[in-house]
Design a protein around this motif. Structure first.
Motif, PDB file in Angstrom:
ATOM      1  N   MET A 196       0.829  -1.319  -0.063  1.00 57.67           N
ATOM      2  CA  MET A 196      -0.283  -0.006  -0.057  1.00 57.67           C
ATOM      3  C   MET A 196       1.160   1.122  -0.573  1.00 57.67           C
ATOM      4  O   MET A 196       0.976   2.614  -0.838  1.00 57.67           O
ATOM      5  N   PHE A 197       1.783   1.251   0.462  1.00 59.17           N
ATOM      6  CA  PHE A 197       2.378   2.420   0.673  1.00 59.17           C
ATOM      7  C   PHE A 197       3.713   3.530  -0.292  1.00 59.17           C
ATOM      8  O   PHE A 197       3.878   3.562  -0.701  1.00 59.17           O
ATOM      9  N   GLU A 198       3.963   1.091  -0.937  1.00 55.16           N
ATOM     10  CA  GLU A 198       4.702   2.154  -2.140  1.00 55.16           C
ATOM     11  C   GLU A 198       4.027   2.704  -2.978  1.00 55.16           C
ATOM     12  O   GLU A 198       4.422   3.338  -4.410  1.00 55.16           O
ATOM     13  N   ASN A 199       2.853   2.023  -3.447  1.00 56.97           N
ATOM     14  CA  ASN A 199       2.183   2.213  -4.293  1.00 56.97           C
ATOM     15  C   ASN A 199       1.519   3.670  -4.032  1.00 56.97           C
ATOM     16  O   ASN A 199       1.442   5.108  -4.905  1.00 56.97           O
ATOM     17  N   ILE A 200       0.961   4.582  -2.718  1.00 59.70           N
ATOM     18  CA  ILE A 200       0.969   6.214  -2.304  1.00 59.70           C
ATOM     19  C   ILE A 200       2.419   6.440  -2.549  1.00 59.70           C
ATOM     20  O   ILE A 200       1.844   7.761  -3.118  1.00 59.70           O
ATOM     21  N   LYS A 201       3.367   6.127  -2.191  1.00 60.81           N
ATOM     22  CA  LYS A 201       4.614   6.665  -2.710  1.00 60.81           C
ATOM     23  C   LYS A 201       4.211   6.721  -4.639  1.00 60.81           C
ATOM     24  O   LYS A 201       4.370   8.090  -4.983  1.00 60.81           O
ATOM     25  N   ALA A 202       4.293   6.042  -4.981  1.00 60.94           N
ATOM     26  CA  ALA A 202       4.341   6.285  -6.684  1.00 60.94           C
ATOM     27  C   ALA A 202       2.808   6.991  -6.592  1.00 60.94           C
ATOM     28  O   ALA A 202       3.290   8.119  -8.093  1.00 60.94           O
ATOM     29  N   ASP A 203       1.819   7.175  -6.303  1.00 63.38           N
ATOM     30  CA  ASP A 203       1.133   8.281  -7.215  1.00 63.38           C
ATOM     31  C   ASP A 203       1.751   9.924  -6.497  1.00 63.38           C
ATOM     32  O   ASP A 203       1.325  10.523  -7.106  1.00 63.38           O
ATOM     33  N   ILE A 204       2.289  10.048  -5.235  1.00 57.91           N
ATOM     34  CA  ILE A 204       2.673  11.329  -4.546  1.00 57.91           C
ATOM     35  C   ILE A 204       3.803  11.218  -5.579  1.00 57.91           C
ATOM     36  O   ILE A 204       3.331  12.552  -6.382  1.00 57.91           O
ATOM     37  N   ALA A 205       4.074  10.347  -5.905  1.00 50.33           N
ATOM     38  CA  ALA A 205       4.884  11.333  -7.270  1.00 50.33           C
ATOM     39  C   ALA A 205       4.560  11.418  -8.336  1.00 50.33           C
ATOM     40  O   ALA A 205       5.729  12.377  -9.384  1.00 50.33           O
ATOM     41  N   ARG A 206       3.278  11.032  -8.665  1.00 45.29           N
ATOM     42  CA  ARG A 206       3.612  11.558 -10.206  1.00 45.29           C
ATOM     43  C   ARG A 206       2.585  13.242 -10.301  1.00 45.29           C
ATOM     44  O   ARG A 206       2.461  13.625 -10.878  1.00 45.29           O
ATOM     45  N   LEU A 207       2.075  13.732  -8.726  1.00 47.95           N
ATOM     46  CA  LEU A 207       1.553  15.118  -8.084  1.00 47.95           C
ATOM     47  C   LEU A 207       3.575  15.596  -9.015  1.00 47.95           C
ATOM     48  O   LEU A 207       2.457  17.195  -8.734  1.00 47.95           O
ATOM     49  N   GLY A 208       4.339  15.542  -8.471  1.00 48.22           N
ATOM     50  CA  GLY A 208       5.210  16.168  -8.434  1.00 48.22           C
ATOM     51  C   GLY A 208       6.308  16.153  -9.581  1.00 48.22           C
ATOM     52  O   GLY A 208       5.721  16.289 -10.318  1.00 48.22           O
ATOM     53  N   ASP A 209       7.618  16.110  -9.540  1.00 45.26           N
ATOM     54  CA  ASP A 209       8.553  15.700 -10.646  1.00 45.26           C
ATOM     55  C   ASP A 209       8.910  14.695 -10.965  1.00 45.26           C
ATOM     56  O   ASP A 209      10.392  14.994 -10.843  1.00 45.26           O
ATOM     57  N   GLY A 210       8.071  13.561 -10.511  1.00 46.45           N
ATOM     58  CA  GLY A 210       8.472  11.909 -10.680  1.00 46.45           C
ATOM     59  C   GLY A 210       9.304  11.750  -9.687  1.00 46.45           C
ATOM     60  O   GLY A 210       9.478  10.378  -9.643  1.00 46.45           O
ATOM     61  N   LYS A 211       9.341  12.256  -8.383  1.00 47.32           N
ATOM     62  CA  LYS A 211       9.853  11.688  -6.764  1.00 47.32           C
ATOM     63  C   LYS A 211       9.252  12.723  -6.052  1.00 47.32           C
ATOM     64  O   LYS A 211       8.262  13.603  -5.955  1.00 47.32           O
ATOM     65  N   ALA A 212       8.313  11.277  -5.023  1.00 41.73           N
ATOM     66  CA  ALA A 212       8.294  11.547  -3.899  1.00 41.73           C
ATOM     67  C   ALA A 212       8.806  12.828  -2.947  1.00 41.73           C
ATOM     68  O   ALA A 212       9.925  12.682  -2.685  1.00 41.73           O
ATOM     69  N   SER A 213       7.693  14.143  -2.923  1.00 46.27           N
ATOM     70  CA  SER A 213       8.023  14.878  -2.134  1.00 46.27           C
ATOM     71  C   SER A 213       7.528  15.668  -1.287  1.00 46.27           C
ATOM     72  O   SER A 213       5.928  15.236  -1.602  1.00 46.27           O
ATOM     73  N   TRP A 214       8.083  16.412  -0.353  1.00 42.59           N
ATOM     74  CA  TRP A 214       6.549  16.631   0.722  1.00 42.59           C
ATOM     75  C   TRP A 214       5.835  17.769   0.189  1.00 42.59           C
ATOM     76  O   TRP A 214       4.613  17.301   0.048  1.00 42.59           O
ATOM     77  N   ARG A 215       6.597  18.741  -1.183  1.00 40.01           N
ATOM     78  CA  ARG A 215       5.485  19.478  -1.738  1.00 40.01           C
ATOM     79  C   ARG A 215       4.546  18.737  -2.461  1.00 40.01           C
ATOM     80  O   ARG A 215       2.949  19.370  -2.967  1.00 40.01           O
ATOM     81  N   ALA A 216       5.049  17.696  -3.227  1.00 41.71           N
ATOM     82  CA  ALA A 216       4.028  16.721  -3.536  1.00 41.71           C
ATOM     83  C   ALA A 216       2.425  16.644  -3.059  1.00 41.71           C
ATOM     84  O   ALA A 216       1.422  16.983  -3.919  1.00 41.71           O
ATOM     85  N   LEU A 217       3.181  16.245  -1.411  1.00 43.92           N
ATOM     86  CA  LEU A 217       2.539  15.545  -1.059  1.00 43.92           C
ATOM     87  C   LEU A 217       0.887  16.621  -0.620  1.00 43.92           C
ATOM     88  O   LEU A 217       0.482  16.266  -0.836  1.00 43.92           O
ATOM     89  N   ALA A 218       1.887  17.679  -0.455  1.00 41.11           N
ATOM     90  CA  ALA A 218       0.845  18.728  -0.125  1.00 41.11           C
ATOM     91  C   ALA A 218       0.169  18.796  -0.915  1.00 41.11           C
ATOM     92  O   ALA A 218      -1.013  19.519  -0.603  1.00 41.11           O
ATOM     93  N   ARG A 219       0.664  19.114  -2.189  1.00 35.87           N
ATOM     94  CA  ARG A 219      -0.124  19.737  -3.469  1.00 35.87           C
ATOM     95  C   ARG A 219      -1.936  18.232  -3.033  1.00 35.87           C
ATOM     96  O   ARG A 219      -2.217  18.685  -3.908  1.00 35.87           O
ATOM     97  N   GLY A 220      -1.162  17.218  -3.337  1.00 32.76           N
ATOM     98  CA  GLY A 220      -1.875  16.151  -3.241  1.00 32.76           C
ATOM     99  C   GLY A 220      -2.955  16.408  -2.345  1.00 32.76           C
ATOM    100  O   GLY A 220      -4.044  16.098  -2.048  1.00 32.76           O
ATOM    101  N   LEU A 221      -3.020  16.148  -0.792  1.00 30.10           N
ATOM    102  CA  LEU A 221      -3.847  16.522  -0.192  1.00 30.10           C
ATOM    103  C   LEU A 221      -5.092  17.093  -0.929  1.00 30.10           C
ATOM    104  O   LEU A 221      -5.557  17.731   0.515  1.00 30.10           O
ATOM    105  N   LEU A 222      -4.441  18.479  -1.104  1.00 33.01           N
ATOM    106  CA  LEU A 222      -5.371  19.413  -1.737  1.00 33.01           C
ATOM    107  C   LEU A 222      -6.227  18.744  -2.824  1.00 33.01           C
ATOM    108  O   LEU A 222      -7.134  20.168  -3.260  1.00 33.01           O
TER     109      LEU A 222
END
Length: 171
Positions: free
Chosen positions: A1-27
C-alpha cells in the motif's frame, strides 16, 4: 500500500515523492479519493472487514469529490486523477501502473452484466471518455476526450471521439 501511495505522490510532482507533492496531493480531490481507495483496498486484500466504516467513508468521498473507486478495483501504482469529479469505476476495473484519468471518466460494464475493462500501463484517458464492457486496453494507449470505447485496443493506439460536423442551413 505504501509503495503505491509513494508512486501516486510522485506523479503529482516532478517524478519523485516530496513534501511539496504530498501537500499538493492532499489538496487535490483526486488524490484524496485515491488515498481512501488504497487504504480500503489494502484492508480488502488482507480480508479485514471494514464495513460499515468503509461504506460511510467511500460515500463521503463520492459526495465531496465526485469520484467513486470501489475497494475491489485492482489499480497499479502511480494513478493520477486530474481535475474535479465525475470519475466512476466499476468494481471489476483493472488499471495498470502510471495511468492518468481526467474528469468525467466512466469505466463500466455493459448495462448491468459482464465485467469492466482491463487497462494496461501508462494509459491516458481523456475527459468524458467512456470505456464500456469487459475489454482490454493495451499499454501506452491514449483515449481522447468524449471517446466511447467498447472493443479491445492494441498497445500504443489512440481512440478519439467521432468528429462533429456542422452544416450550414440552406436558405
Amino acid at each position: 500500500m505504501f509503495e503505491n501511495i509513494k508512486a501516486d505522490i510522485a506523479r503529482l510532482g516532478d517524478g519523485k515523492a516530496s513534501w511539496r507533492a504530498l501537500a499538493r496531493g492532499l489538496l487535490s480531490q483526486g488524490f484524496q479519493a485515491i488515498l481512501v481507495y488504497r487504504f480500503f483496498h489494502w484492508l480488502h486484500t488482507l480480508n479485514i472487514p471494514a464495513q460499515p466504516v468503509r461504506f460511510l467513508v467511500e460515500r463521503t468521498i463520492e459526495i465531496t469529490t465526485g469520484i467513486s473507486i470501489p475497494a475491489k478495483c485492482d489499480i497499479g501504482k502511480g494513478l493520477r486523477i486530474h481535475h474535479f469529479g465525475g470519475v466512476i469505476l466499476h468494481p471489476t476495473t483493472r488499471l495498470g501502473d502510471n495511468c492518468t484519468l481526467y474528469h468525467h471518466v466512466t469505466i463500466g460494464d455493459r448495462g448491468g452484466h459482464g465485467g469492466a475493462a482491463s487497462i494496461g500501463n501508462n494509459v491516458m484517458i481523456g475527459a468524458g471518455a467512456k470505456i464500456i464492457g469487459e475489454i482490454t486496453i493495451g499499454d501506452g494507449c491514449k483515449i481522447g476526450a468524449n471517446a466511447v470505447v467498447n472493443c479491445d485496443m492494441p498497445p500504443d493506439s489512440t481512440a478519439t471521439s467521432p468528429p462533429i460536423i456542422l452544416k450550414r442551413r440552406q436558405e
